[in-house]
Each structure stands twice: as structure tokens, then as C-alpha cells.
Design a protein around this motif. Structure first.
Motif, mmCIF file in Angstrom:
data_model
loop_
_atom_site.group_PDB
_atom_site.id
_atom_site.type_symbol
_atom_site.label_atom_id
_atom_site.label_comp_id
_atom_site.label_asym_id
_atom_site.label_seq_id
_atom_site.Cartn_x
_atom_site.Cartn_y
_atom_site.Cartn_z
ATOM 1 N N ALA A 93 31.412 28.466 43.552
ATOM 2 C CA ALA A 93 32.469 28.995 43.909
ATOM 3 C C ALA A 93 33.116 29.847 42.948
ATOM 4 O O ALA A 93 33.323 31.039 43.026
ATOM 5 N N PHE A 94 32.980 29.357 41.800
ATOM 6 C CA PHE A 94 33.290 30.380 40.464
ATOM 7 C C PHE A 94 32.714 31.607 40.377
ATOM 8 O O PHE A 94 33.075 32.679 40.143
ATOM 9 N N VAL A 95 31.310 31.402 40.615
ATOM 10 C CA VAL A 95 30.518 32.475 40.242
ATOM 11 C C VAL A 95 30.521 33.442 41.316
ATOM 12 O O VAL A 95 30.531 34.616 41.360
ATOM 13 N N ALA A 96 30.699 32.838 42.604
ATOM 14 C CA ALA A 96 30.608 33.882 43.813
ATOM 15 C C ALA A 96 31.993 34.614 43.820
ATOM 16 O O ALA A 96 31.963 35.679 44.196
ATOM 17 N N ALA A 97 33.150 34.078 43.169
ATOM 18 C CA ALA A 97 34.344 35.092 42.869
ATOM 19 C C ALA A 97 34.247 35.827 41.854
ATOM 20 O O ALA A 97 35.298 36.305 41.669
ATOM 21 N N GLY A 98 33.358 35.973 41.261
ATOM 22 C CA GLY A 98 32.885 36.939 40.104
ATOM 23 C C GLY A 98 33.834 36.463 38.916
ATOM 24 O O GLY A 98 34.244 37.325 38.056
ATOM 25 N N ALA B 11 38.405 35.519 32.878
ATOM 26 C CA ALA B 11 37.811 36.252 33.730
ATOM 27 C C ALA B 11 38.048 37.875 33.653
ATOM 28 O O ALA B 11 39.079 38.122 33.275
ATOM 29 N N GLY B 12 36.998 38.532 34.157
ATOM 30 C CA GLY B 12 37.178 40.080 34.075
ATOM 31 C C GLY B 12 37.992 40.684 35.109
ATOM 32 O O GLY B 12 38.804 39.873 35.876
ATOM 33 N N VAL B 13 38.114 41.887 35.416
ATOM 34 C CA VAL B 13 38.891 42.431 36.049
ATOM 35 C C VAL B 13 38.604 42.100 37.699
ATOM 36 O O VAL B 13 39.519 41.754 38.347
ATOM 37 N N LEU B 14 37.026 42.105 37.974
ATOM 38 C CA LEU B 14 36.816 41.754 39.323
ATOM 39 C C LEU B 14 37.240 40.371 39.694
ATOM 40 O O LEU B 14 37.857 39.920 40.741
ATOM 41 N N GLY B 15 36.786 39.315 38.789
ATOM 42 C CA GLY B 15 36.947 38.204 39.162
ATOM 43 C C GLY B 15 38.623 37.616 38.956
ATOM 44 O O GLY B 15 38.913 36.909 40.045
ATOM 45 N N LEU C 180 35.843 20.932 50.691
ATOM 46 C CA LEU C 180 35.880 22.306 50.990
ATOM 47 C C LEU C 180 37.040 23.015 49.870
ATOM 48 O O LEU C 180 37.791 22.444 49.232
ATOM 49 N N LEU C 181 36.608 23.935 49.909
ATOM 50 C CA LEU C 181 37.285 24.769 48.709
ATOM 51 C C LEU C 181 38.564 25.490 48.986
ATOM 52 O O LEU C 181 38.503 25.921 50.223
ATOM 53 N N LEU C 182 39.717 25.588 47.988
ATOM 54 C CA LEU C 182 40.777 25.994 48.340
ATOM 55 C C LEU C 182 41.021 27.189 47.970
ATOM 56 O O LEU C 182 41.354 28.361 48.209
ATOM 57 N N GLU C 183 40.926 27.174 46.255
ATOM 58 C CA GLU C 183 41.105 28.349 45.556
ATOM 59 C C GLU C 183 40.629 28.367 44.015
ATOM 60 O O GLU C 183 40.206 27.284 43.746
ATOM 61 N N VAL C 184 40.640 29.574 43.453
ATOM 62 C CA VAL C 184 40.209 29.405 41.924
ATOM 63 C C VAL C 184 41.398 29.922 41.104
ATOM 64 O O VAL C 184 42.032 30.792 41.365
ATOM 65 N N ASN C 185 41.524 29.271 39.967
ATOM 66 C CA ASN C 185 42.633 29.812 39.011
ATOM 67 C C ASN C 185 41.803 30.194 37.817
ATOM 68 O O ASN C 185 41.246 29.542 37.276
ATOM 69 N N THR C 186 42.124 31.566 37.512
ATOM 70 C CA THR C 186 41.573 32.324 36.208
ATOM 71 C C THR C 186 42.417 31.808 35.037
ATOM 72 O O THR C 186 41.671 32.476 33.950
#
Length: 315
Positions: free
Chosen positions: A252-257, A102-106, A276-282
Motif C-alpha cells: 500500500a505504501f509503495v502503491a501510494a508513491g 515521502a516526495g511530492v507525489l506520495g 482492509l486498508l484505511l490510510e497512509v500517514n507520511t
């Protein structure tokens, strides 16, 4: 559930140039990152890629200054010297060096569990109820607000680092001690009774889910990286559940940038079947115990090809 995996776009390893496999660093997840990085390094070299190990951000800056880096496979984990929080992404973007993930924002957003959940809620995506505890804040009050059982964990750490399980009143003192030792912002989150599910993302494809069945009471650091008795069931759901989990994970992945590759962790509530969503690991782990390689293998992508597919997203 059939899954169409696109063909490889690049077949010549020379197209990647000199690849820095960025690992280690100074975060709390250094040891896991070193294990992941060694695996990636060996896999890329086995496929003919001119790959070199680089330990941490200062060493990467020196290598870029020396002109020995054409692109970066970032397998640093965590923040504060890890490369998963947007800092190294901003550096590489400013210098015009392509990098994985992912980039800076994500990267910055996904590193912060609380802000990620706030974005998901704004997007109408489901996540367990939670409370934010500022540094030095009243963890007991937050636990009372969320209710028992709950998890108390740092908002900006991964790999279950600093997580405390609070099932009864007797666990609260330990959680307060963990929060005091950490010193940063904490997340108190409802403990969902059910199945832990993870969905790996590769490009714009959600790989088959994995249902995690630890031998102990929960999926802690030991179960993730050390134990050999944790079960990983892939696919983890029936056909309808796979479709639902894939759709929710991608949203969820897209929403988090986020973009490139990553992993979305969820819970399936036993009583209702809700996801239910917990977290994203980039920058997910790539060790022998890691989940993304297990999901990729289910669709015929071995470890070396997975590393190649992640790297080819930088070209």
C-alpha cells in the motif's frame, strides 16, 4: 516473526549539517505537530545533531534564504499550512534541500484519502467500501449508499480531525453539521467491525504491527493524544497475521508513491479476519502517545535512534 533492521549508515552527526526541524504550521494539526517537533528536536540534539526548530513554511523559506538550513526533518502534519500534502516537498525539491519522508507525489496522494483508495482499488488492494461527497454534496445520500454503521470524515485531514461516527439515523444530523463546518470534500466509509491495526514503515522495512484498543467506542482524537487508558499491543497479531499485515502495508505504501518512513493504518475484520486498508500517514506523529516510536521500540530502536534513522535517509 524475526525482523532484520539494517545497521546505521551514518555515525557522525556533523554529516547532517544544520537541520531544520519543521513543526507547527497552520493546519488543524498544529498542536500535535508542535509536540512531535519538540520531541524530535530534543532527540537529535541529544545525539549531537545541529538541529533548530522552525515553525511553519514561511519561517522555513526565510531560514533557507539566510543559508542556515542544510536539510529538513519535516514533522508538520496535515495540509493547508501543514507540510504533509506535497507543497513543502515541492518547494524543498525545487531548492535542492534534502528532506525527510515521502516526495511530492506520495505526500499529495496520501493526504487525500479518496484518491489513495482509488489507487489501491486499481492495484487490487483491499479497502472498505466508500462514497465521495463533493463540497456541499448530499452527505445523507452517501451514507445511505454505503450503509450503516459508517464514518464520515474529511478526505484531506488527519488525526481524526472532523470525523463523525454514524451508527444510527440519529447520528446523521451531527455528521451533516460536521461536513457543513468543514466545507471540503468528505469521505463516507463503511465502519469495519474489528481490530484497528497500524504498521510503521522505516525505509523498506515494516515494523511490528500495533493493535489499538481504546477504552471508548473508537479511536478518536482524545484516545490518540490525550487519554492514558488506550492500550497498544505490539506485536498486534500472530506470526501469520504479522506477515500478512507487513506485506499489505508495504504494498500500500509503495502503491501510494510513498518512501522514507510513514505509517499505514488498517482494520482486521472480526468476522472474516480480512485486512482492509484505511490510510497512509507520511509524517506520523512523534509524541509520547505516538505509534511509530512504540513499534520501533519493539525491535530495539529507541526514540532518539528512530529520529536519527529517519534523518539519515536524507543523506
Amino acid at each position: 516473526m524475526s525482523l532484520a533492521v539494517p545497521p546505521l549508515r551514518i555515525t557522525d552527526p556533523a554529516a547532517f549539517g544544520r537541520v531544520a526541524v519543521l513543526m507547527g504550521g497552520t493546519s488543524a494539526e498544529r498542536e500535535v505537530s508542535l509536540q512531535s517537533g519538540q520531541g524530535v528536536l530534543e532527540a537529535l540534539r541529544a545525539r549531537g545533531v545541529d538541529a533548530h526548530a522552525v515553525d511553519g513554511i514561511p519561517a522555513l523559506v526565510e531560514a533557507i534564504r539566510a543559508g542556515t538550513v542544510d536539510r529538513v526533518f519535516n514533522i508538520l502534519h496535515g495540509n493547508r499550512g501543514g507540510g504533509e500534502d506535497g507543497v513543502v516537498q515541492g518547494l524543498l525539491q525545487a531548492l535542492g534541500v534534502p528532506y525527510t519522508g515521502a516526495g511530492v507525489l506520495g505526500s499529495a496522494l496520501a493526504m487525500d484519502k479518496i484518491r489513495t483508495k482509488q489507487v489501491w482499488i486499481a492495484e487490487g488492494l483491499p479497502t472498505p467500501r466508500f462514497a465521495r461527497v463533493p463540497p456541499g454534496g448530499d452527505l445523507r445520500a452517501a451514507i445511505a449508499k454505503v450503509g450503516l454503521p459508517a464514518f464520515a470524515k474529511p478526505s484531506c485531514e488527519g488525526s481524526s480531525v472532523g470525523a463523525a461516527r454514524v451508527v444510527g439515523e440519529g447520528d446523521i444530523a451531527n455528521a451533516v453539521g460536521v461536513a457543513r463546518a468543514y466545507g471540503g470534500e468528505m469521505l463516507v466509509e463503511e465502519m469495519v467491525v474489528g481490530d484497528e491495526i497500524t504498521v510503521a514503515i522505516l525505509g523498506d522495512v515494516a515494523l511490528p504491527s500495533i493493535r489499538i484498543v481504546p477504552a471508548g467506542e473508537w479511536y478518536d482524537y482524545n484516545a490518540k493524544y490525550l487519554a492514558d487508558d488506550t492500550q497498544y499491543l505490539c506485536p498486534g497479531l500472530d506470526e501469520a497475521g504479522e506477515r500478512a499485515a507487513a506485506g499489505l502495508a508495504l504494498a500500500a505504501f509503495v502503491a501510494a508513491g510513498c518512501s522514507g518512513w510513514g505509517r499505514v493504518d488498517l482494520m482486521r475484520e472480526r468476522a472474516t479476519g480480512r485486512l482492509l486498508l484505511l490510510e497512509v500517514n507520511t509524517a506520523p506523529g512523534m509524541t509520547s502517545h505516538s505509534l511509530v516510536p512504540k513499534a520501533a521500540a519493539q525491535v530495539g530502536i529507541d526514540y532518539a535512534e528512530l529520529c536519527w534513522r529517519v534523518l539519515e535517509q536524507t543523506v
